[in-house]
Design an enzyme around this catalytic site. Structure first.
Site: not given
Length: 345
Positions: A53, A233, A237, A240
């Protein structure tokens, strides 16, 4: 906040886990600090990161997220209040800048030591293998197709021996897997059982209203073998949240910035999302909170990994812990799932 324990341990973790993969790219260090301060204040004691990350992974921002967390630990003195999870990156087309020797003993040792240095801590509570070394179906590939030219050689036992050494050194406490499949999960569990080696306690895989493939073989393994899902998730992403349907997504929203993250953008995903949005609105809850509550209350979920780029998103996501979906809502969700099962492309 609600709490549980990492399976087969006495490590208490919040049912909401703070995901961190935007820090150092979409979020600044100060914003990361603010998110950690707020989450901890709300009872979230479980943070998940990775050497990979922030995403998308690249040379310029490599491991910046871990550095931000380490700087926060140093500034706040809150290391002892956090159950910290990180991961070693597996081989892939976008990880060659990290290392090229996969999960060899020297690679794992190197990854752990460098993460500890960046995180400014002496130990990591949960250390995970970010994805398998072997060629298998991940990230939206629906079906397994065997590749007879895969050069991978079985090294489950070697990996567990290496992790056992690092555990005995006190550098990590527990171990887990991520983006793993049923066969690999059982292989790790059986190697541990047969050779008295450390046991994988969690599996971190994608799971959401748009991606429920975990409910197949892996859900049975999770329940029968007591290996908990760390669901990532859960918001697909941000799809939703309903913001892309409503046209309210900010200019720096992930799907606007990074075209490669399109696995939840198919026509069938959009149609399913519209139907889920209707259910949420009819029940006077936000789609985001309905989506998160659905994930959190699954019996095989140890913790639900949320991620946010703004404080308002973070607050809404954490507040989802207070929502319990009733049978009538779950029945409506089931109808959509039956009509459009796992539309993720």
């Amino acid at each position: 906040m609600k709490y549980t324990t990492l399976p087969n341990t006495n490590i208490k973790v919040s049912k909401i886990c703070l995901g961190t993969m935007t820090w150092g790219n979409q979020n600044t260090q100060d914003e990361g600090f603010a998110q950690m301060d707020y989450a901890l204040d709300q009872g979230v004691n479980f943070f998940d990161t990775a050497e990979l990350y922030p995403v998308p992974a690249n040379v310029e921002t490599y491991a910046e997220t871990e550095r931000i967390i380490g700087n926060w630990f140093k500034k706040s003195g809150n290391r002892d209040k956090v159950v910290l999870a990180s991961k070693i990156a597996g081989p892939g087309d976008y990880t060659a800048h990290i290392r090229t020797n996969g999960f060899k003993p020297k690679a794992i040792q190197d990854a752990v030591n460098k993460s500890l240095e960046r995180l400014q801590t002496d130990y990591i509570d949960l250390y995970q293998l970010h994805w398998p070394e072997r060629q298998t179906n991940t990230f939206g590939v629906r079906d397994y197709a065997h590749n007879s030219k895969d050069a991978w050689q079985d090294n489950f036992n070697e990996i567990l021996h290496t992790l056992d050494t690092i555990i005995k050194e006190g550098k990590i406490r527990q171990i887990g897997i991520s983006n793993e499949k049923a066969w690999g999960t059982m292989r790790y569990l059986e190697e541990s059982k047969q050779h008295n080696l450390p046991r994988m306690v969690t599996i971190q895989n994608a799971y959401s209203l748009l991606n429920r493939v975990f409910e197949g073989d892996l859900a049975e393994i999770s329940m029968r073998e007591n290996i908990g899902l760390l669901a990532y998730s859960p918001m697909a992403f941000g799809v939703l949240s309903g913001k892309y349907i409503k046209g309210t997504a900010a200019a720096n929203a992930r799907l606007k910035l990074f075209s490669r993250f399109n696995r939840y953008s198919s026509d069938s995903c959009t149609e399913a999302t519209k139907r889920y949005l209707k259910i949420a609105e009819e029940n006077n809850i936000s789609l985001a909170q309905m989506a998160l509550a659905f994930v959190t209350q699954q019996p095989f979920v140890t913790s639900n990994i949320i991620g946010a780029t703004t404080m308002s998103q973070l607050k809404e996501n954490i507040d989802s812990i207070n929502i319990e979906l009733k049978k009538d809502v779950l029945d409506q969700i089931k109808e959509v799932h039956n009509a459009i099962p796992n539309p993720t492309s």
